[in-house]
Structure formats: structure tokens, C-alpha cells
Enzyme design. Sequence first.
Site, PDB file in Angstrom:
ATOM      1  N   ASN A  75     -16.252 -10.972 -22.838  1.00 26.87           N
ATOM      2  CA  ASN A  75     -15.331  -9.859 -22.624  1.00 26.87           C
ATOM      3  C   ASN A  75     -15.928  -8.898 -21.607  1.00 26.87           C
ATOM      4  O   ASN A  75     -17.062  -8.452 -21.770  1.00 26.87           O
ATOM      5  CB  ASN A  75     -15.070  -9.106 -23.929  1.00 26.87           C
ATOM      6  CG  ASN A  75     -14.228  -7.864 -23.704  1.00 26.87           C
ATOM      7  OD1 ASN A  75     -13.041  -7.948 -23.427  1.00 26.87           O
ATOM      8  ND2 ASN A  75     -14.851  -6.690 -23.786  1.00 26.87           N
ATOM      9  N   GLU A  76     -15.176  -8.590 -20.569  1.00 25.24           N
ATOM     10  CA  GLU A  76     -15.558  -7.588 -19.570  1.00 25.24           C
ATOM     11  C   GLU A  76     -17.004  -7.742 -19.109  1.00 25.24           C
ATOM     12  O   GLU A  76     -17.777  -6.788 -19.055  1.00 25.24           O
ATOM     13  CB  GLU A  76     -15.307  -6.180 -20.114  1.00 25.24           C
ATOM     14  CG  GLU A  76     -13.833  -5.886 -20.326  1.00 25.24           C
ATOM     15  CD  GLU A  76     -13.536  -4.444 -20.651  1.00 25.24           C
ATOM     16  OE1 GLU A  76     -12.417  -3.974 -20.380  1.00 25.24           O
ATOM     17  OE2 GLU A  76     -14.445  -3.759 -21.190  1.00 25.24           O
TER      18      GLU A  76
ATOM     19  N   GLU B 139      -8.444  -5.159 -31.248  1.00 22.12           N
ATOM     20  CA  GLU B 139      -9.861  -4.992 -31.546  1.00 22.12           C
ATOM     21  C   GLU B 139     -10.005  -3.860 -32.545  1.00 22.12           C
ATOM     22  O   GLU B 139      -9.070  -3.090 -32.774  1.00 22.12           O
ATOM     23  CB  GLU B 139     -10.683  -4.718 -30.286  1.00 22.12           C
ATOM     24  CG  GLU B 139     -10.433  -3.380 -29.614  1.00 22.12           C
ATOM     25  CD  GLU B 139     -11.411  -3.129 -28.467  1.00 22.12           C
ATOM     26  OE1 GLU B 139     -12.621  -3.053 -28.739  1.00 22.12           O
ATOM     27  OE2 GLU B 139     -10.967  -3.016 -27.315  1.00 22.12           O
TER      28      GLU B 139
END
Length: 663
Positions: A366-367, A44
Site C-alpha cells: 500500500n502506497e 481501513e
Amino acid sequence: MNSKTLLSLAALIAPLAMAQTTLKIDLAKPGIPVSPTLYGLMTEEINYSYDGGLYAELVRNRAFKDDGKTPVHWSVVQDTGGGAAIALDERYPVPATALTTSLRLDAAHAAPGHRVGVANDGYWGIPVKPATRYRASFYAKTDGAGGVPLTVSIEGVDGKSVYAQAVGGRISGEWKRYEVTLATAGNVKPTADARLVIATESPGTVWFNQVSLFPPTYKDRPNGNRIDLMQKLVDMKPRFLRFPGGNYVEGGSVETRFKWKETLGPIEQRPGHPGTWGYRSSDGMGLLEFLLWCEDMKAEPVLAVFAGYALNGENVPAGPGLQPFVQEALEEIEYVTGDVGTKWGAQRARDGHPAPFKLRYVEIGNEDGFDKQKNYDGRYTQFHDAIKAKYPQLKLISTVNGKDWLGQQQKVTSREPDLIDEHYYYNPMQMMNDAARYDSYERKGPRVFIGEWAAQEGDPTTNLHSALADAAFMTGMERNADVVEMSCYAPLLVNVNPGGVQWRYNMIGYDAQASYGSPSYHVQKVFSNYLGNVSLPVTAQKVGTQTWQEAAPKETPQLLPPAREVPTMFFSATRSEQRGEIYLKVVNAIGTAQSVQVELAGAGKVAPDGKAIVVSSAKKEDTNTVAEPAKVVPVTSKVSGLGKEFNYNFPPYSVTVLVLSSK
């Protein structure tokens, strides 16, 4: 820890470590198939991983959008007798591009012998290397009808040393793109104490946009990646790349998420966007560049799609409002996998890659455990049903339902994901204590994708203690290959310069001129390079332990957790049926050598000679740096005295891979 504590700890460890540890590898049993995607990479935009890192562009703030008021990282160049000023200017966008902000150079006092111009300081310097060709390009226009001649150079920050120079052409009154090649001499001394300069000795006003400087790139791609960093990644032999990353796919807000469509095509068509770690992304590393990165590593893409949740808490619940994002994900998958007869497959072909890419895994968000609205179940279901309807072969990954703390914050119940993403960030002793985590997992239901994990000690890249813990945790992955299908460490990259580090514990470090792998990098590479297709049953007895006292919670410091006994050694074994080799991996986590009696039960013929690949050092705090890149690296040696039974002495603070030939 004081000396008395160290002595008492040593006294505790020593008697246990001296007991003869025995290890049985049972080749009579069929073992567990190992996923070919067990080890991969996660990436990322953090720590200047792309801009200022892997993406090879050397000019910082090339499109003048990093700050709305001032041209940061740009300065005036004016020799004695010259005079000039620079400012941002939004009056003259470059037609038919995303370039809306230019840099104006007012050079009214330029004169022969008295140059003025603009300079860019790069990402903590412009790296100068001998016998190297650089590609410089820029858009420019002037208010002078006769044109203004420009020179382009790479020079020392004091202007006294010119490492490479070329004529940039005569600039006219209309926007035009200019490109030159800058070549350094073979005897140039490497330095990063340099800048890019565009200058003139003719009076007038000049506007610049998208000023770019590329060194040679991996596989000579025109919008490509830094060679030394790519080579380190290729050497790991990763089976996949998870992108565009964690927080980066979500964005700080829904508006600033990773908008993949805006990252396609020529770089002048990419507006860039605010990143999630305090700096702006140029989007030079776009969707196609991620896919080419995979292709260059011979790795599969693992595509993360925006799923309606952003870091600032913005949330698009399931229903009609979420549908445009679902459609965006379907189109993104089509860009990756569609043939040239599809809309987005045809776009990929126009972008330069007619052949579709292989795609098997898509992660939904994501998360999302951080989502306080707790509506991921509905959002996941909407994405799941749409993607499975069009692409039933794809495996879908949920960001919740794992046994990690974050995955437990909410549940997906309406659909069963193919994989569950778990994230673990521990200190080394926590990581070793958790190395047997997957021994107790159920053997049915979705398999596990450990999408982010790391032992955390050492700054800005991890030390040997972390690498020992990483290796311990990976032995647990290999022993439980029927549970763990994929794993990727995070973060991957860090620019070690002051201001370049947003996350303290990372795998690969670099500055403008050089790069190095941490001990964790070398352990990851060794584990990935020496991995069989079958995980063999391993039983260890009389393994010593070390006492670990976990810190008390900050909110209740009086509640000290009970001390734990953590193993001092960790084991796994895999067999490559194709190569007829067994890879025995052993971690010795303490500062004392430990002897192990190894038995290969049910083995046929085991060659007496093999090899050992060992990562170790005198102190567990030892690490690598730009100045000392090879302090802790693997050492390979020949080993004799092997067989169906043998004794081996494992060095202190070591990760060892024994390669045994078994036919």
C-alpha cells in the site's frame, strides 16, 4: 470571498452558462466495454470504522488492553453504602486463550441492597433501542469458593434507569464464560446515554475478561456487523471491497502490521494489535469477517497483502528476509481460495466457511511510493513471481507507477503489473479540473485501479460541492472505461463523535444510535446503481466555464498559479444492453440552471417517457448530518418529452441521471 468577488464571478459564469450547450451521444459506434468492477469500496481501520463502527461490538476495551496501566472506558459502580475498586491484573490469564489481562473488582464492601460492580461506557455510549435483544458475554472467576452472584444490565449513566437486566450466574473460582440475553421493552425511548453494568451484592473479588455486548447484527451473524451501516453499503451495490485497507495492512511497524493469522477463530483467540490511527484494534473484524462482509454485499474481495514496508519506515528488502512475508501472502490467498484439501482451506472450513471465496485481485502493499529506500521494484517482483507461479489467474496490483504524485516517486520495471493503483485527494475545484485526466492516458499497458480518491470539502463528512466534484470525476472514469478498471472512494466510514474523527472528509457518518450518508455517498450510490455495460461516445459543445484560482504553494506564496477555466458541466453515458436502457449522467456544478440539447445519434426507438434521479440542493455547502440525514438525497421523478433529440434543463448544483429506454 467577498461580495464583489462573488458578483464578478457570477458575471463571468452567467454569459457562458446561458449559451446553449449541445450533447451528442453516438449510438452508431460500438462504445467501450465497462468493467463490471468499476465501482467498489475501500476500507481501513480509521475514524473508528470497525471497532466503534461497522463491527457491532458495543463494549469498548473488552479485553482490557487499550491501555497498559489503567482500565480505560471502565468505571466502578457503587450504590450508597457500597464500596469497591477496580484495577488491571495480569496474574490470571484465561487458559488456552489470548486473554492475558483481566479486570479485577475488589468488592469487599458489597452487601444486600448495596451493589458494587463495573461499567463500560461503550463507544460514546451504549445504544438503547426498544424491543431489542442484546447478547452479553464475559469470562469471570472469583476468589470465593461459594461463588458470587452477578447481574448484568444496560442502564442510564446515572444508574436511575434500567433498560434491560438479567442474572449472570454464580461465579466460581475457575475461569468460565457466561452468556445472557438482555431484552428492552417495546416502550423504551431510544438513547445512547447508557452503559453496560455487571454488579454484585456479595462481598469478594471478581476477575473479568473479554466482556462483550452485541446488538442484533446484519444477517444475524454472531460476530457480525451493524445493521444500518451494512444496509447503506449493500444499497451501493459495490462490485468489490478492498481490504484490510491502506495503512492498516502496513501497520505502524512491521510488528504491528495486520497479522491475518491472529485474526482467525473465536474472538478469545485474537490478541488484537495497535492500529495506525492512535487506537487499538480488537481484531474482531478479522480476515474471515472481511470475506463474509464481501459475501453479504455480493462483492468480490480485493486482497491487499503486506509487502515489507511499514509506516515508520521499516523496510524488508527483496531477498531471504522478505521470503517469510511472501509465504504469508501465499498462505493468505490459500485461506481465501483453497479447497478443504489444502491446509489453509481446511482452516477456513474449521472457522465455519467450507466453500472457497472468489478472488481475482491481489494488491502488493500500500502506497509504497512513501518508501524512502525505493526498493519496491525488487519487493514487488518477489511477490509477483511467487504468486503468479502458484496462482497465475490472479491479477496483481502495483502501488507505484501511476500518474498520481505518490505513484511517481519510484517505479516497477522488472515486471509489468496487471493494474496500477492511483490515489487522488483534491479539493472540489481541483477534482473538477482533473475530471478529464483519463482522456489523455495511453490505451495500452496496465489498467488503472483508483484505489483511494475523494473531493475534500465538508467536515466530518463531505458536502454537496464535494459530491458535485466526485460526480464530475466519475464521468471521466465512465468515459474512459478502457483505462479505468476499478475505483473506490476513501475513507468510507467515520464515527462523528469528538475523538472519533482522524480524517476530516468521509462518506458515511454515524454515532452510537444513528447513521447517514453524505451527499458524496448518495452520488456514489446513484452512479453505481445506474451503470451500463457499454460506455457510449459523448461529445459536448458550448460548455460554460468557471474561473478557478488555485492557491499559491505554502513554501512560495508569491508564486500564484495562473487562473484556470474549469467546465461547469460534465457528462457520461452508458448503455445496459440487457435492460435496453441508457444512463445519461450530467453534473451541473454551478448555482444556475443550465439547458442542454441532447442528440442520440444512431438510436433506434427512444421512449418519450423516462425518469430522472437528481441529487441537488440550494447551496453547494449543504450537507447531511445525524440531525439532518436527508437534507441532500436523491429525488426520483418521471420525465416526458424524451426522444432521439430533446432539450433538458438541469437544476443548479445538481447531479442528474436520466434513464432513457432505447430498444
